[in-house]
Write a protein that holds these residues in place. Sequence first.
Motif, short mmCIF file in Angstrom:
data_model
loop_
_atom_site.label_atom_id
_atom_site.label_comp_id
_atom_site.label_asym_id
_atom_site.label_seq_id
_atom_site.Cartn_x
_atom_site.Cartn_y
_atom_site.Cartn_z
N ALA A 428 9.27 -4.44 -22.43
CA ALA A 428 9.30 -4.17 -20.85
C ALA A 428 9.93 -4.50 -20.03
O ALA A 428 10.44 -5.87 -20.36
CB ALA A 428 7.60 -4.28 -20.63
N LEU A 429 10.40 -3.81 -19.04
CA LEU A 429 11.39 -4.32 -17.94
C LEU A 429 10.37 -4.39 -16.66
O LEU A 429 10.20 -2.97 -16.32
CB LEU A 429 12.73 -3.73 -17.98
N CYS A 430 10.35 -5.36 -16.15
CA CYS A 430 9.30 -5.50 -14.89
C CYS A 430 9.97 -5.85 -13.58
O CYS A 430 10.01 -7.34 -13.61
CB CYS A 430 8.10 -6.17 -15.34
N PRO A 431 10.62 -5.37 -12.81
CA PRO A 431 11.16 -5.83 -11.69
C PRO A 431 10.16 -6.28 -10.64
O PRO A 431 9.22 -5.56 -10.20
CB PRO A 431 12.16 -4.82 -10.94
N LEU A 432 10.17 -7.61 -10.21
CA LEU A 432 9.26 -7.96 -9.26
C LEU A 432 9.68 -8.23 -7.83
O LEU A 432 9.01 -7.97 -6.62
CB LEU A 432 8.73 -9.46 -9.68
N SER A 433 11.07 -8.66 -7.68
CA SER A 433 11.68 -8.72 -6.63
C SER A 433 13.05 -8.77 -6.84
O SER A 433 13.56 -8.65 -7.89
CB SER A 433 11.30 -10.20 -5.98
N ASP A 434 13.73 -8.95 -5.60
CA ASP A 434 15.43 -9.18 -5.62
C ASP A 434 15.83 -10.32 -6.55
O ASP A 434 16.93 -10.00 -7.03
CB ASP A 434 15.91 -9.15 -4.45
N GLU A 435 14.96 -11.07 -6.81
CA GLU A 435 15.29 -12.57 -7.47
C GLU A 435 14.58 -12.57 -8.66
O GLU A 435 15.12 -13.69 -9.55
CB GLU A 435 14.82 -13.65 -6.62
N THR A 436 13.61 -11.79 -9.20
CA THR A 436 12.92 -11.83 -10.20
C THR A 436 12.87 -10.59 -10.92
O THR A 436 12.22 -9.69 -10.63
CB THR A 436 11.54 -12.52 -10.05
N LEU A 437 13.30 -10.62 -12.35
CA LEU A 437 13.09 -9.55 -13.37
C LEU A 437 12.23 -10.30 -14.39
O LEU A 437 12.72 -11.12 -15.05
CB LEU A 437 14.39 -9.05 -13.87
N VAL A 438 11.09 -9.75 -14.76
CA VAL A 438 10.31 -10.22 -15.87
C VAL A 438 10.73 -9.00 -16.99
O VAL A 438 10.48 -8.14 -16.94
CB VAL A 438 8.59 -10.14 -15.42
N ILE A 439 10.94 -9.83 -18.10
CA ILE A 439 11.24 -8.95 -19.47
C ILE A 439 10.13 -9.56 -20.43
O ILE A 439 9.74 -10.54 -20.97
CB ILE A 439 12.61 -9.53 -20.02
N GLY A 440 9.44 -8.55 -20.75
CA GLY A 440 8.16 -8.57 -21.80
C GLY A 440 8.82 -8.27 -23.10
O GLY A 440 9.86 -7.47 -23.45
N CYS A 441 8.09 -9.07 -23.99
CA CYS A 441 8.53 -8.92 -25.23
C CYS A 441 7.27 -8.76 -26.29
O CYS A 441 6.19 -8.97 -25.53
CB CYS A 441 9.45 -10.31 -25.76
N GLY A 442 7.40 -8.73 -27.59
CA GLY A 442 6.25 -8.50 -28.37
C GLY A 442 5.43 -9.86 -28.42
O GLY A 442 4.09 -9.80 -28.49
N ARG A 443 5.94 -11.17 -28.41
CA ARG A 443 5.09 -12.24 -28.46
C ARG A 443 5.50 -13.15 -27.29
O ARG A 443 5.08 -14.43 -27.42
CB ARG A 443 5.39 -12.97 -29.72
N GLY A 444 6.14 -12.70 -26.25
CA GLY A 444 6.20 -13.77 -25.23
C GLY A 444 6.82 -12.89 -23.83
O GLY A 444 7.27 -11.80 -24.13
N LEU A 445 7.02 -13.98 -22.78
CA LEU A 445 7.55 -13.32 -21.71
C LEU A 445 8.56 -14.27 -20.95
O LEU A 445 8.62 -15.38 -21.21
CB LEU A 445 6.69 -13.35 -20.35
N TRP A 446 9.91 -13.36 -20.59
CA TRP A 446 10.90 -14.19 -20.13
C TRP A 446 10.95 -13.66 -18.47
O TRP A 446 10.75 -12.63 -18.06
CB TRP A 446 12.37 -13.76 -20.75
N VAL A 447 11.57 -14.65 -17.95
CA VAL A 447 11.89 -14.35 -16.56
C VAL A 447 13.34 -14.41 -15.88
O VAL A 447 13.80 -15.64 -16.40
CB VAL A 447 11.00 -15.19 -15.45
N LEU A 448 13.89 -13.54 -15.69
CA LEU A 448 15.44 -13.75 -15.45
C LEU A 448 15.41 -13.98 -13.84
O LEU A 448 15.06 -12.93 -13.14
CB LEU A 448 16.29 -12.53 -15.68
N ARG A 449 15.85 -15.18 -13.46
CA ARG A 449 15.83 -15.36 -11.83
C ARG A 449 17.40 -15.44 -11.53
O ARG A 449 18.20 -16.14 -12.03
CB ARG A 449 15.28 -16.76 -11.83
#
Length: 703
Positions: A428-449
């Motif tokens: 999953a690709l989840c944009p939260l704000s201009d500074e934060t993109l949450v990247i969902g995976c099968g077993r974890g979460l990553w945050v691109l800041r």
Amino acid sequence: MSNNATVNFPFPSKGYDSRRAYADLEPLTTPACLNVRAHSGPLGRATGGARPALTPAYDAVLAGPLQWLGWLDCGYGDQVAHEDNFQYDDGPLSTRDETMWPSAQAGLDVQAGRVRLSVLDELKLSGQPNLGGDTWNNFTLSAMLEWNYATSGQVKLWAGSDNTGADGAMVIFNLTSTPVEFPGLGYATSISITLQAGGAPQTWSTSYGPLWLHTSAEISIVADAAGVRVAWGGREILSAPRVALAPCECAGFAMSKSNPNSPVIPDSFVDIRIAAWRLSATSSAGVIHRRLAAVAGNRVYASGADGAWSGVAIDSEELAGASLVAADRCNGKLFVLDGENGWCCDATDATNRIRPWTPRRGLLPTRCRMIANWRNRMVLAGNPDDPQNYYLSRQDDPWDFDYGQADAKSAVRGDMATAGRIDDPITALCPLSDETLVIGCGRGLWVLRGDPAQGGLAHQQCTHTGIVGPNAWTTDPQGNLYFLGEHGLYVMSNGGSPKNISADRIAELQTGLCMGEGCYATLAFDPRRWGVLVFVTSPLGASGPHWFYDIRNEAFFPERYPAAVGPTCAAYYAAEDCSRRNLLLGGTDGRIYEFDDELSADVAGGQQHDIESYVWLRSSKPTGGVVAGLCAELAAGGVDFALHAGASTADAMSAPAHATGEWHAGINAPCLTRARGRVHMVKLSNSAARKWSIEQVHGTTSG
């Protein structure tokens, strides 16, 4: 002396709880309910009752199950930008990897990062149709020209509606070199530059003596509201009023060279080159409209400029046959991924509404199944051949996937950026704000800041859960991210650590979800009812249980819908017409559904379906005696009731009813009874076409 007392049976505004033992249930919760919510009616008052009914939002039936649902604003100007420095391997221009000139004629070659001619005395054309997939009126077009000392030749730059530029604006650069007669040495050079822009052609010329050694300069043409202007070497030399220029869709160049002095000068000494070609344009802005859009039966649909939903596909083009597609909007257009190809959909284009998403620079990542607009970059992921990677277009330009350019807006690929690839397949690709993109995976979460082209980094935020699917997430106006993880519903605030908000209440979600092919997990935030809908639909259309999470009360309520509803997808449509704003659900039967607080039954698949609703009410305090009377006040409708008593909650729920009846809107007459037990419970139920909600229920006890 009377020992009578009053005991309340409040509606369980804290929702359903299947995790705790009956004896340990928290106040205002219930061990069993279906199709009820704590806030009911058009005003959403805290009068618990039946959920709102589902009904088609529009009459049209689309060509198949809904594959995507959303909306976009269109009609405003789009930016078109392209720069080509021709840094390709040597060879024909049309066949170089990732070139934007596939239609370049034979004889136009790339050598040492320059476009050159391999033939004499022939005008060779190279044009790029549909730059950016839009039309534009205002633009700046320039080229850096180079030539050898004794060359004669011509270069044309143009922008127009087709690959000739005949109805647009064109600048023609003519270069003539002639030998100086003895006793002089060298070549005299004359340059003429002609502007054609709808009116009478205008020409500027100059000449240079034999000692002139300048053999390069930039030429540019600018068209805007003030007119059309040509600059040579940074100095404006020509201008003309704007006369009947056609809207531009294409731009390009043409070249020729000759050797009139042959055989005095070898052909190898005669050369004219283009070292760089640049276009910057703005499409014409029209009347901005918000349009509902959908994909169903592999066709794309959109509402008209007036908001009307005709149910007629906007184009005959069919997408690949994926059960679900991914789409997001950018610069007034809808970009769609069908698991095989990418498409650009323009609902305002009269003739070519769906076209392949073919970048001007770079290549579109193939077979991606996820897309999101973040920082006005199109972010793609889900390539089964590289499931850990993600791809970002150039900022503000979804037609540029040329990674690693030396500027802050460059396109980015995860494995080529400082941020790096994700160590788990992306779900999953989840944009939260201009500074934060949450990247969902099968077993974890990553945050691109931060933007990865400007040093942004990806951090692993958690390892105990991921996101079960590309649509299994949503956000609320406070910026909270809700997502369906492996063990329930989670909330994540400001990109922080996720919290499981269903674990201590809902066993059905705690046990985990198996999302196989054809299973749809969709989350949607409903601002009208201030809650999050969790939809889980199986391949055969079996519906639910779905869940309504009441944010105000932090409460869960299970729901079931007719099989025709599904849903397969959902989106809140913030229509321009306020009366049309609602949460929309994509049905398995090709219809688009919405909740209606006024109706008393679901209408789905062309049939009416009574809403089976029930809820068990627990007393607000221990009764421990006899309930001698029962009263109720209903806010609306009618509902059946039953009073149960027993030694425990489980005993009361399984015991025969001591009293039954029907309550109607308003204050109802007391129901006299003698129900003895340690625990008393009231079951409210309805299976008819009735809408109901309650104000209060209370009983009279005696020792």
